[in-house]
Enzyme design. Structure first.
Site, mmCIF file in Angstrom:
data_model
loop_
_atom_site.group_PDB
_atom_site.id
_atom_site.type_symbol
_atom_site.label_atom_id
_atom_site.label_comp_id
_atom_site.label_asym_id
_atom_site.label_seq_id
_atom_site.Cartn_x
_atom_site.Cartn_y
_atom_site.Cartn_z
ATOM 1 N N ASP A 1 0.856 -1.183 0.000
ATOM 2 C CA ASP A 1 0.000 0.000 0.000
ATOM 3 C C ASP A 1 0.893 1.234 0.000
ATOM 4 O O ASP A 1 2.102 1.141 0.272
ATOM 5 C CB ASP A 1 -0.886 -0.009 1.260
ATOM 6 C CG ASP A 1 -1.789 1.208 1.338
ATOM 7 O OD1 ASP A 1 -2.485 1.491 0.346
ATOM 8 O OD2 ASP A 1 -1.782 1.910 2.367
ATOM 9 N N SER A 2 0.280 2.398 -0.220
ATOM 10 C CA SER A 2 1.033 3.650 -0.156
ATOM 11 C C SER A 2 1.485 3.950 1.273
ATOM 12 O O SER A 2 2.410 4.731 1.469
ATOM 13 C CB SER A 2 0.158 4.792 -0.669
ATOM 14 O OG SER A 2 -1.067 4.820 0.041
ATOM 15 N N TYR B 1 -0.607 8.651 -2.219
ATOM 16 C CA TYR B 1 -0.597 8.446 -3.664
ATOM 17 C C TYR B 1 -1.846 9.072 -4.311
ATOM 18 O O TYR B 1 -1.878 9.275 -5.520
ATOM 19 C CB TYR B 1 -0.625 6.948 -4.008
ATOM 20 C CG TYR B 1 0.659 6.174 -3.788
ATOM 21 C CD1 TYR B 1 1.803 6.731 -3.219
ATOM 22 C CD2 TYR B 1 0.732 4.832 -4.194
ATOM 23 C CE1 TYR B 1 2.965 5.990 -3.041
ATOM 24 C CE2 TYR B 1 1.889 4.090 -4.035
ATOM 25 C CZ TYR B 1 3.001 4.664 -3.453
ATOM 26 O OH TYR B 1 4.146 3.906 -3.294
ATOM 27 N N GLY B 2 -2.858 9.303 -3.481
ATOM 28 C CA GLY B 2 -4.201 9.626 -3.995
ATOM 29 C C GLY B 2 -4.319 10.915 -4.766
ATOM 30 O O GLY B 2 -5.330 11.155 -5.426
ATOM 31 N N CYS C 1 -3.817 -0.854 -2.049
ATOM 32 C CA CYS C 1 -4.133 0.547 -2.312
ATOM 33 C C CYS C 1 -5.089 0.656 -3.502
ATOM 34 O O CYS C 1 -4.785 0.176 -4.601
ATOM 35 C CB CYS C 1 -2.827 1.284 -2.618
ATOM 36 S SG CYS C 1 -3.035 3.023 -2.923
ATOM 37 N N GLU D 1 -6.294 9.268 9.643
ATOM 38 C CA GLU D 1 -4.925 9.196 10.180
ATOM 39 C C GLU D 1 -4.767 10.061 11.423
ATOM 40 O O GLU D 1 -3.905 9.791 12.264
ATOM 41 C CB GLU D 1 -3.908 9.549 9.086
ATOM 42 C CG GLU D 1 -3.928 8.486 8.008
ATOM 43 C CD GLU D 1 -2.737 8.504 7.081
ATOM 44 O OE1 GLU D 1 -1.833 9.324 7.268
ATOM 45 O OE2 GLU D 1 -2.732 7.667 6.152
ATOM 46 N N CYS E 1 -11.336 3.118 -1.022
ATOM 47 C CA CYS E 1 -10.075 3.642 -0.463
ATOM 48 C C CYS E 1 -9.808 2.897 0.835
ATOM 49 O O CYS E 1 -10.744 2.584 1.590
ATOM 50 C CB CYS E 1 -10.219 5.142 -0.204
ATOM 51 S SG CYS E 1 -8.795 5.852 0.658
ATOM 52 N N HIS F 1 -8.758 3.705 3.656
ATOM 53 C CA HIS F 1 -9.091 4.313 4.949
ATOM 54 C C HIS F 1 -10.592 4.328 5.262
ATOM 55 O O HIS F 1 -10.971 4.480 6.424
ATOM 56 C CB HIS F 1 -8.594 5.762 4.988
ATOM 57 C CG HIS F 1 -7.098 5.898 4.994
ATOM 58 N ND1 HIS F 1 -6.293 5.366 4.014
ATOM 59 C CD2 HIS F 1 -6.268 6.516 5.877
ATOM 60 C CE1 HIS F 1 -5.026 5.646 4.282
ATOM 61 N NE2 HIS F 1 -4.983 6.346 5.411
HETATM 62 N N1 DGL Z 1 -4.168 3.905 0.074
HETATM 63 C C1 DGL Z 1 -4.801 4.957 -0.691
HETATM 64 C C2 DGL Z 1 -6.003 4.377 -1.433
HETATM 65 O O1 DGL Z 1 -6.568 3.385 -1.067
HETATM 66 C C3 DGL Z 1 -5.196 6.111 0.207
HETATM 67 C C4 DGL Z 1 -4.013 6.891 0.766
HETATM 68 C C5 DGL Z 1 -3.201 7.596 -0.311
HETATM 69 O O2 DGL Z 1 -3.713 8.563 -0.928
HETATM 70 O O3 DGL Z 1 -2.104 7.164 -0.559
HETATM 71 O O4 DGL Z 1 -6.399 4.927 -2.445
#
Ligand code: DGL
Length: 295
Positions: free
Chosen positions: A30-31, A62-63, A93, A176, A208, A210
């Site tokens: 994941d990011s 990464y989003g 991710c 977060e 996503c 989160h």
């Molecule tokens: N893990 C990213 C997603 O599921 C969310 C966090 C990010 O923007 O990196 O899209």
């Protein structure tokens, strides 16, 4: 001649598949920390497996990044997992799944790569009664139209499915910051999601990592809407793939106190280590810090 080449190719593939060892780990990347919500679902459905988790904490988020950058970063994470000898790669991710699934598949050879989009898209179609489906995710995920395209691909032409999508970028920092029950979060959720009430959706994909942590709040704003947790459906999908390939570790009937997981991050582990409990529900071992690419 063609048949001969084909037969050779078939046996070559067979040998490669055989070389994968069912006792190898499932590689999840994941990011950053969010992919732990996906790992949690994998542990729920595949508790006897060994896991390697990599969070690219040095370069998160990464989003809001371009496809080109996300592809480059994600390839480095996948290469790391391949170097560790994983038997399957899970792209936890959603942003990477939306933007870079094909790039990762192009470097993974015989190792299956599972992203978040296809299993959740299928699940949303199964869940929806009125054919009105909502998608939420990062700006990059929503901008890519990956979910809409996949839902349209697998639904029949005359099925009358309508998909509505919305980027909800503030949800990531809110989770977060641990503000999942804060009044301000409720207001932001209302602001982002109220339009789905007008569209009369009955199913919402949490596109996503989160967002599953905000399920309670999302359901308050959108009662009677079925929430699709992409991690949950990816885990069930992976279970099927591993079983078909005979790469599944048979479930151990004894109680498993703590699954075996090696954690890796690309920057100072402090936050990751401390917050992991919120995503996973248990305390983790200290992650190892590694370097990816030229960083
Ligand atoms: N893990 C990213 C997603 O599921 C969310 C966090 C990010 O923007 O990196 O899209």
């Amino acid at each position: 001649m063609i048949i001969f080449v084909y037969i050779n190719y078939f046996f070559f593939k067979l040998i490669l598949v055989r070389m994968l060892d069912k006792n190898s780990a499932i590689g999840v990347f994941d990011s950053g920390i969010g992919g732990l919500s996906v790992l949690k679902q994998f542990i729920r459905f595949l508790p006897s497996e060994n896991y390697i988790y990599l969070g690219d904490t040095a370069r998160v988020p990464y989003g809001n990044k371009s496809k080109q950058i996300v592809e480059a970063y994600a390839k480095e994470s996948a290469e790391f997992l391949i170097s560790k000898g994983v038997k399957i790669i899970i792209i936890a991710c959603n942003t990477v799944s939306a933007l870079a699934l094909d790039s990762i598949r192009s470097i993974s050879n015989d190792i299956d790569v599972i992203g978040m989009i296809d299993p959740a898209a299928e699940a949303s179609l199964r869940a929806s009664r009125n054919g009105k489906i909502g998608i939420i995710g990062t700006r990059a995920t929503i901008g890519s139209n990956a979910y809409i395209n996949q839902i349209n691909n697998i639904s029949s032409e005359n099925s009358n499915i309508k998909v509505f999508s919305k980027a909800c970028p503030m949800f990531v920092p809110i989770v977060e910051e641990g503000m999942i029950r804060h009044d301000a979060t409720k207001l932001i959720a209302e602001e982002y999601l109220s339009e789905f009430r007008n569209h009369k959706i009955d199913t919402l994909v949490l596109g996503c990592t989160h967002y599953p942590l905000l399920s309670h709040l999302i359901n308050e704003v959108l009662p009677n809407v079925t929430l699709i947790d992409s991690g949950e459906h990816a885990a069930v999908y992976a279970l099927r793939v591993l079983a078909e390939k005979r790469l599944l570790i048979e479930p151990n009937l004894q109680f498993i106190e703590k699954p075996k997981i090696d954690f890796y991050v690309t920057d100072s582990a402090t936050n990751f280590y401390e917050q992991a409990h919120n995503f996973l529900g248990f305390k983790i071992d200290k992650p190892q810090i590694i370097k990816l690419g030229k960083d």
